[in-house]
Design a protein around this motif. Structure first.
Motif, mmCIF file in Angstrom:
data_model
loop_
_atom_site.group_PDB
_atom_site.id
_atom_site.type_symbol
_atom_site.label_atom_id
_atom_site.label_comp_id
_atom_site.label_asym_id
_atom_site.label_seq_id
_atom_site.Cartn_x
_atom_site.Cartn_y
_atom_site.Cartn_z
ATOM 1 N N THR A 99 0.839 -1.199 0.000
ATOM 2 C CA THR A 99 0.000 0.000 0.000
ATOM 3 C C THR A 99 0.869 1.242 0.000
ATOM 4 O O THR A 99 0.631 2.195 -0.748
ATOM 5 N N ARG A 124 2.449 1.854 -3.370
ATOM 6 C CA ARG A 124 1.461 2.258 -4.378
ATOM 7 C C ARG A 124 0.999 3.701 -4.152
ATOM 8 O O ARG A 124 0.944 4.503 -5.074
ATOM 9 N N LEU A 125 0.696 4.028 -2.886
ATOM 10 C CA LEU A 125 0.178 5.371 -2.617
ATOM 11 C C LEU A 125 1.247 6.445 -2.773
ATOM 12 O O LEU A 125 0.950 7.555 -3.217
ATOM 13 N N ARG A 176 3.588 6.396 -4.928
ATOM 14 C CA ARG A 176 3.697 6.578 -6.377
ATOM 15 C C ARG A 176 2.492 7.351 -6.911
ATOM 16 O O ARG A 176 2.624 8.268 -7.713
ATOM 17 N N GLU A 177 1.300 6.989 -6.467
ATOM 18 C CA GLU A 177 0.104 7.626 -7.007
ATOM 19 C C GLU A 177 -0.034 9.073 -6.531
ATOM 20 O O GLU A 177 -0.496 9.932 -7.286
ATOM 21 N N ARG A 186 2.451 10.996 -5.927
ATOM 22 C CA ARG A 186 3.454 11.707 -6.726
ATOM 23 C C ARG A 186 2.916 11.989 -8.124
ATOM 24 O O ARG A 186 3.106 13.054 -8.682
ATOM 25 N N ARG A 187 2.237 10.988 -8.666
ATOM 26 C CA ARG A 187 1.661 11.159 -9.994
ATOM 27 C C ARG A 187 0.602 12.262 -9.987
ATOM 28 O O ARG A 187 0.382 12.937 -10.988
ATOM 29 N N ALA A 188 -0.067 12.442 -8.851
ATOM 30 C CA ALA A 188 -1.086 13.498 -8.741
ATOM 31 C C ALA A 188 -0.448 14.861 -8.474
ATOM 32 O O ALA A 188 -1.150 15.841 -8.244
ATOM 33 N N ALA A 239 -7.443 14.001 -5.349
ATOM 34 C CA ALA A 239 -6.987 12.889 -6.192
ATOM 35 C C ALA A 239 -7.482 11.551 -5.644
ATOM 36 O O ALA A 239 -7.046 10.480 -6.094
ATOM 37 N N ILE A 296 -7.101 10.174 -2.551
ATOM 38 C CA ILE A 296 -6.158 9.432 -1.701
ATOM 39 C C ILE A 296 -6.256 10.018 -0.296
ATOM 40 O O ILE A 296 -6.168 11.232 -0.118
ATOM 41 N N ARG A 345 -6.997 4.300 -1.255
ATOM 42 C CA ARG A 345 -7.244 4.744 -2.620
ATOM 43 C C ARG A 345 -8.735 4.832 -2.898
ATOM 44 O O ARG A 345 -9.145 5.318 -3.940
#
Ligand SMILES: Nc1ncnc2c1ncn2[C@@H]1O[C@H](COP(=O)(O)OP(=O)(O)O)[C@@H](O)[C@H]1O
Ligand SMILES: [Mg+2]
Length: 211
Positions: A52, A55-56, A58-59, A61-63, A121, A123, A150
């Motif tokens: 988790t 994944r979070l 990374r996500e 950061r992507r946001a 986003a 999260i 998520r």
């Protein structure tokens, strides 16, 4: 390829070592075994949380949020190798008696804006205390997302806000004014849901207080 130096922190769930990764400053976060938990359950929790968290991070950061880059995820050794961020934990800044009110205001404004964007986003952070956020000089970075979600609902979002308020109350004399500034910045960054989430945070506070 990877060398280990000293230990940086040992929390309840993990131990953080200073390390390098391909010559870059890094930290290695090793999940600790919990003797009081049943071994199979403990192994499952460790594995779930490390995945988790990766994944979070990374996500988020992507946001567009600041989080450490993931250099390596080693599930067999339950180790996450992350970019080492040179920042100051918010706890330190907020409780510094010699710090100016303007600095505290700037920091909580950035925290509000960043959390609003994280929530927008979809999260939730899950453990939003001052030691899990670093002040990077111009913005905040989020750490320690292993309890995030998520697919958060009002409750998860509300808990994030509630933890910020609790932290401010513990650390600062001017907590009330700071929380107002935090909420205003949060609402601006997450306009669609802010009103409902702020209301839920108040409700959670009442629940905790009178439980
Ligand atoms: N990527 C990083 N860069 C710099 N410091 C870090 C990093 N990750 C963790 N730390 C430091 O180690 C502490 C504990 O890390 P954290 O991920 O919060 O683990 P725990 O789950 O044990 O709380 C943080 O409060 C921070 O001071
Ligand atoms: Mg932590």
């Amino acid at each position: 390829m990877e060398s280990e130096t000293e230990s940086l922190a040992e929390g309840a769930e993990a131990k953080i070592h200073l390390a390098t990764f391909l010559g870059l400053p890094a930290v290695r976060k090793v999940r600790l075994r919990k003797a009081y938990r049943h071994e199979a359950l403990d192994a499952r929790l460790r594995s779930e949380r490390i995945r988790t968290e990766a994944r979070l991070l990374r996500e988020a950061r992507r946001a567009g949020l600041r989080t450490p880059v993931i250099y390596d995820l080693d599930l067999s050794r339950e180790t996450l190798t992350l970019e080492r961020l040179e920042g100051t934990p918010l706890t330190e800044i907020l409780r510094d008696p010699s710090g100016s009110p303007e600095r505290r205001q700037e920091v909580v404004r950035h925290l509000g804006r960043a959390l609003g964007r994280l929530h927008a986003a979809s999260i939730s952070h899950g453990d939003l205390t001052g030691s899990n956020v670093l002040w990077m000089g111009t913005d905040v970075a989020f750490l320690d997302l292993s309890l995030g979600s998520r697919t958060p609902g009002l409750e998860e979002f509300g808990i994030d806000l509630h933890l910020v308020e609790e932290d401010l109350r513990t650390l600062c004399a001017d907590a009330e004014a700071l929380y107002e500034i935090f909420q205003a910045a949060y609402s601006e960054a997450n306009p669609r849901d802010a009103a409902a989430i702020r209301e839920r945070a108040q409700e959670i506070k009442g629940r905790v207080r009178y439980a």
